[in-house]
Design a protein around this motif. Sequence first.
Motif, short mmCIF file in Angstrom:
data_model
loop_
_atom_site.label_atom_id
_atom_site.label_comp_id
_atom_site.label_asym_id
_atom_site.label_seq_id
_atom_site.Cartn_x
_atom_site.Cartn_y
_atom_site.Cartn_z
N ASN A 196 32.32 37.54 59.13
CA ASN A 196 32.11 38.66 58.89
C ASN A 196 31.40 38.79 57.42
N VAL A 197 31.96 38.00 56.48
CA VAL A 197 31.57 38.11 54.91
C VAL A 197 30.18 37.23 54.86
N VAL A 198 29.45 36.70 55.70
CA VAL A 198 28.19 36.06 55.95
C VAL A 198 27.09 37.33 55.90
N TYR A 199 27.65 38.39 56.81
CA TYR A 199 26.95 39.49 56.99
C TYR A 199 26.45 40.29 55.82
N VAL A 200 27.38 40.47 55.05
CA VAL A 200 27.17 41.24 53.59
C VAL A 200 26.18 40.44 52.72
N GLY A 201 26.30 39.10 53.07
CA GLY A 201 25.22 38.17 52.24
C GLY A 201 23.92 38.51 52.76
N TRP A 202 23.82 38.59 54.22
CA TRP A 202 22.65 38.76 54.88
C TRP A 202 21.99 40.25 54.67
N LEU A 203 22.61 41.23 54.44
CA LEU A 203 22.13 42.59 54.07
C LEU A 203 21.56 42.37 52.83
#
Length: 142
Positions: A34-41
């Motif tokens: 899930n934390v990867v998605y924050v980076g992608w945003l």
Amino acid sequence: MARAQLQPREDREIFVLPLDIRPEHIDANGHVNNVVYVGWLQDAGTAHWNARFDEATRTKWSWVGVRHEIDYLRPLMPDATGVVARTWVGDPQGPRFNRYVRIEDGEGRLCAQGVTEWVLVDAQTMRPHRIPADMLPTFARR
């Protein structure tokens, strides 16, 4: 309660950023953490900004993310290919605007969606600044 799917605005440019799934993105559950998605945003917003504004503008201004909200709808597995982030901006409110992001798999299925609230700051002082009126047209559909 299911959230409504984010739909791009007809009056805004939709910027598309290809995303790679790397081994370090995979968590103990066997899918993208899930934390990867924050980076992608953040990556999607930064790439859009860098692609549309010249170096002088990027030197004068910077953006600070002050809030993220993400809905996880479908897991992305280690072998997923063709993953993209589609992003567009909302309406400015003083120094702030929301940036919307859809993360889609190679088949165009929505895997996650998010909203980040960004604040425009003077890059030297880091003080918030009202979004200049001449900046928003750059994000309009062409």
